[in-house]
Design a protein around this motif. Structure first.
Motif, mmCIF file in Angstrom:
data_model
loop_
_atom_site.group_PDB
_atom_site.id
_atom_site.type_symbol
_atom_site.label_atom_id
_atom_site.label_comp_id
_atom_site.label_asym_id
_atom_site.label_seq_id
_atom_site.Cartn_x
_atom_site.Cartn_y
_atom_site.Cartn_z
ATOM 1 N N ALA A 165 0.833 -1.199 0.000
ATOM 2 C CA ALA A 165 0.000 0.000 0.000
ATOM 3 C C ALA A 165 0.870 1.253 0.000
ATOM 4 C CB ALA A 165 -0.918 0.000 1.220
ATOM 5 N N THR A 166 0.241 2.386 -0.252
ATOM 6 C CA THR A 166 0.877 3.685 -0.049
ATOM 7 C C THR A 166 0.537 4.126 1.368
ATOM 8 O OG1 THR A 166 0.673 4.257 -2.388
ATOM 9 C CG2 THR A 166 0.999 6.072 -0.839
ATOM 10 N N VAL A 167 1.562 4.454 2.154
ATOM 11 C CA VAL A 167 1.382 4.754 3.581
ATOM 12 C C VAL A 167 1.753 6.214 3.840
ATOM 13 C CG1 VAL A 167 2.024 4.101 5.930
ATOM 14 C CG2 VAL A 167 1.982 2.359 4.118
ATOM 15 N N LEU A 168 0.897 6.936 4.569
ATOM 16 C CA LEU A 168 1.187 8.332 4.915
ATOM 17 C C LEU A 168 2.096 8.340 6.140
ATOM 18 C CD1 LEU A 168 0.644 11.290 4.189
ATOM 19 C CD2 LEU A 168 -1.265 11.244 5.800
ATOM 20 N N ARG A 169 3.393 8.610 5.922
ATOM 21 C CA ARG A 169 4.385 8.566 6.990
ATOM 22 C C ARG A 169 4.695 9.970 7.506
ATOM 23 N NH1 ARG A 169 5.415 3.576 9.251
ATOM 24 N NH2 ARG A 169 5.735 1.980 7.651
ATOM 25 N N ILE A 225 -3.042 3.881 3.113
ATOM 26 C CA ILE A 225 -3.188 3.739 4.569
ATOM 27 C C ILE A 225 -2.856 5.080 5.231
ATOM 28 C CG2 ILE A 225 -2.490 2.496 6.638
ATOM 29 C CD1 ILE A 225 -1.642 0.172 4.892
ATOM 30 N N LEU A 226 -3.790 5.553 6.060
ATOM 31 C CA LEU A 226 -3.676 6.842 6.728
ATOM 32 C C LEU A 226 -3.893 6.660 8.225
ATOM 33 C CD1 LEU A 226 -6.051 8.561 4.205
ATOM 34 C CD2 LEU A 226 -3.642 9.112 4.346
ATOM 35 N N PRO A 227 -3.410 7.599 9.051
ATOM 36 C CA PRO A 227 -3.715 7.513 10.485
ATOM 37 C C PRO A 227 -5.218 7.556 10.725
ATOM 38 C CG PRO A 227 -1.977 9.117 10.065
ATOM 39 C CD PRO A 227 -2.533 8.733 8.728
ATOM 40 N N ARG A 284 -0.428 9.484 14.276
ATOM 41 C CA ARG A 284 0.635 9.322 13.283
ATOM 42 C C ARG A 284 0.907 7.831 13.102
ATOM 43 N NH1 ARG A 284 2.343 11.988 17.297
ATOM 44 N NH2 ARG A 284 4.146 10.662 17.794
ATOM 45 N N LEU A 285 1.437 7.484 11.955
ATOM 46 C CA LEU A 285 1.785 6.093 11.687
ATOM 47 C C LEU A 285 3.283 5.926 11.895
ATOM 48 C CD1 LEU A 285 -0.365 5.342 8.493
ATOM 49 C CD2 LEU A 285 -0.920 4.890 10.901
ATOM 50 N N GLU A 286 3.661 5.600 13.126
ATOM 51 C CA GLU A 286 5.063 5.349 13.423
ATOM 52 C C GLU A 286 5.164 4.302 14.530
ATOM 53 O OE1 GLU A 286 6.311 8.928 16.418
ATOM 54 O OE2 GLU A 286 6.299 9.391 14.297
ATOM 55 N N PRO A 287 6.259 3.545 14.563
ATOM 56 C CA PRO A 287 6.395 2.457 15.534
ATOM 57 C C PRO A 287 6.212 2.934 16.977
ATOM 58 C CG PRO A 287 8.097 2.296 13.873
ATOM 59 C CD PRO A 287 7.405 3.607 13.644
ATOM 60 N N ALA A 305 -2.063 1.185 16.897
ATOM 61 C CA ALA A 305 -2.358 0.789 15.519
ATOM 62 C C ALA A 305 -3.759 1.277 15.160
ATOM 63 C CB ALA A 305 -2.234 -0.717 15.360
ATOM 64 N N ASP A 306 -3.887 2.592 15.056
ATOM 65 C CA ASP A 306 -5.119 3.249 14.635
ATOM 66 C C ASP A 306 -4.927 3.677 13.189
ATOM 67 O OD1 ASP A 306 -6.055 2.950 17.196
ATOM 68 O OD2 ASP A 306 -5.966 5.071 17.710
ATOM 69 N N LEU A 307 -5.669 3.097 12.284
ATOM 70 C CA LEU A 307 -5.455 3.433 10.880
ATOM 71 C C LEU A 307 -6.726 3.224 10.078
ATOM 72 C CD1 LEU A 307 -4.891 0.390 9.261
ATOM 73 C CD2 LEU A 307 -2.980 0.558 10.841
ATOM 74 N N VAL A 308 -6.818 3.983 8.993
ATOM 75 C CA VAL A 308 -7.919 3.839 8.050
ATOM 76 C C VAL A 308 -7.321 3.509 6.696
ATOM 77 C CG1 VAL A 308 -7.979 6.351 7.675
ATOM 78 C CG2 VAL A 308 -9.910 4.953 6.962
ATOM 79 N N ILE A 309 -7.908 2.536 6.031
ATOM 80 C CA ILE A 309 -7.431 2.081 4.729
ATOM 81 C C ILE A 309 -8.447 2.521 3.674
ATOM 82 C CG2 ILE A 309 -6.710 0.101 3.349
ATOM 83 C CD1 ILE A 309 -6.224 -1.400 6.001
ATOM 84 N N LEU A 310 -7.983 3.319 2.713
ATOM 85 C CA LEU A 310 -8.848 3.815 1.648
ATOM 86 C C LEU A 310 -8.521 3.128 0.334
ATOM 87 C CD1 LEU A 310 -8.752 7.711 2.199
ATOM 88 C CD2 LEU A 310 -10.226 6.016 3.311
ATOM 89 N N ASP A 311 -9.538 2.904 -0.453
ATOM 90 C CA ASP A 311 -9.321 2.489 -1.834
ATOM 91 C C ASP A 311 -8.608 3.637 -2.541
ATOM 92 O OD1 ASP A 311 -9.983 2.429 -4.765
ATOM 93 O OD2 ASP A 311 -11.007 0.579 -4.195
#
Length: 382
Positions: free
Chosen positions: A10-14, A47-49, A341-344, A348-354
């Motif tokens: 996926a493309t991930v918003l980092r 994939i976004l926060p 934010r999406l970081e280690p 693990a709160d995330l929304v996955i968009l088409d």
């Protein structure tokens, strides 16, 4: 139960990097920096926060779908949670009135709502939180509220003043009096008498608010003012320790909040529409001026996602800055340093968009599936 997974392709918003291709592993409810569990191919997805919604009252229709018809309160909260998850919201602040308006905004109903949220919290994936919207004219409730707020786990109090003071001062009948009275279960005469009685005590409000704000601050409760119109109004609230400005109605009020270091929350539906439904300042204008820290759903749960994507697609902001208004920004205002934010190491709160349609395909809250639909479900289920 939280899942141990590695989301691939996926493309991930980092943070600090924007949207990039790469893996996103999660284990034990947290994002990790090492592969974990089963690998899932999410090529074609973004994939976004997860969205942190600071203020939403769209759940009212789940609790009272028709006037006078109230659902089982816990079932209504669960139905609202399903809608939140379907719109990518992983942390939701449910904003409930404590008002002289009565009905679904009255104190008795509000107490039931807060009890239901507290009972439901933890049984669903979405992190449900409470906001008490206090009508400042209800002075007789000030002494008992702090203890109840503590019992219910309310973390956020906002001060409202919807009393039609100009009309009352002029001795004129407020607009929509009969309709309001019927909703409150009162005769128009009794309702008007109550309004006059509350308005007559307006001189007592400043000192009472000073005491209440100080007590809430000592308990670590976040506080905000609602619908500020002037710089002076924002200054008065700031001096009471109220550092959040919800939905300022004018550029003047928003500029005063920013100059004083206060957080500014705007309505996502206002941003989507390009204008306030009440004729106030446009959220788009304030965002373009840099006078917005967070967008909230207000009365429409799909709007945070739509507003952030629209801001990015129209070029008002880049995607990272636009999405931060519905994730990292609101999390920071509430002091939630473990999300946004999406970081280690973060939740693990995330929304996955088409990636093509930008519709919500799946939502994870604390590593738990809160929503999933369509083709993406086949990828997870194998």
């Amino acid at each position: 139960m939280s899942l141990d997974l590695t989301l691939r392709g996926a493309t991930v918003l980092r943070p600090g990097r924007g949207p990039v291709a790469g893996d996103l592993p999660m284990a034990g409810g947290l994002l990790t920096d090492a592969p974990a569990g089963r690998a899932i191919d999410l090529s074609g997805y973004l994939i976004l926060p997860g969205i942190v919604d600071l203020h939403g009252d769209g759940f009212e229709r789940h609790l009272a779908p028709r006037r006078g018809v109230v659902s089982a309160m816990d079932q209504g909260i669960m139905a609202a949670e399903a809608e939140l998850a379907a719109n990518g919201i992983t942390t939701a602040v449910l904003a409930q009135f404590w008002s002289w308006e009565g009905g679904v905004r009255g104190p008795d109903f509000a107490a039931r709502v807060f009890q239901a949220i507290a009972a439901t919290r933890g049984t669903v994936a979405t992190d449900l939180r409470s906001q008490l919207r206090l009508e400042v004219a209800l002075l007789d409730d000030y002494d008992r509220l702090p203890a109840m707020i503590s019992d219910w786990g309310v973390s956020y109090v906002v001060f409202n003043d919807h009393l039609p003071r100009d009309r009352l001062s002029e001795g004129r009948t407020p607009p929509r009096l009969t309709g309001q009275a019927l909703k409150a279960g009162r005769s128009p005469e009794a309702h008007l008498e109550l309004l006059h009685r509350l308005h007559a005590r307006r001189a007592e409000e400043p000192a009472a608010l000073e005491r209440l704000c100080a007590e809430l601050a000592a308990s670590g409760i976040h506080t905000g003012s609602h619908d500020d119109r002037t710089a002076d109004a924002r200054r008065v609230w700031r001096n009471r320790g109220v550092r959040i400005a919800e939905f300022p109605e004018t550029v003047e009020a928003a500029e005063a909040a920013r100059a004083g270091g206060d957080a500014v929350i705007l309505g996502a539906p206002n941003a989507v529409r390009g204008a306030s439904h009440k004729g106030n300042v446009s959220a788009l204008d304030l965002i373009a001026m840099g006078l917005c820290d967070a967008l909230a759903s207000d009365y429409h749960y799909p709007s945070p996602r739509r507003a952030a994507l629209m801001l990015a697609q129209s070029g008002v902001l880049d995607l990272a800055s636009a999405w931060a208004l519905v994730s990292e920004g609101p999390a920071r205002i509430l002091g939630l340093t473990d999300r946004g934010r999406l970081e280690p190491g973060l939740r693990a709160d995330l929304v996955i968009l088409d990636a093509r349609t930008r519709q919500v395909a799946a939502t994870f809250a604390g590593g738990r599936v809160s929503y999933m639909s369509g083709e993406i479900a086949a990828r997870f289920l194998g």
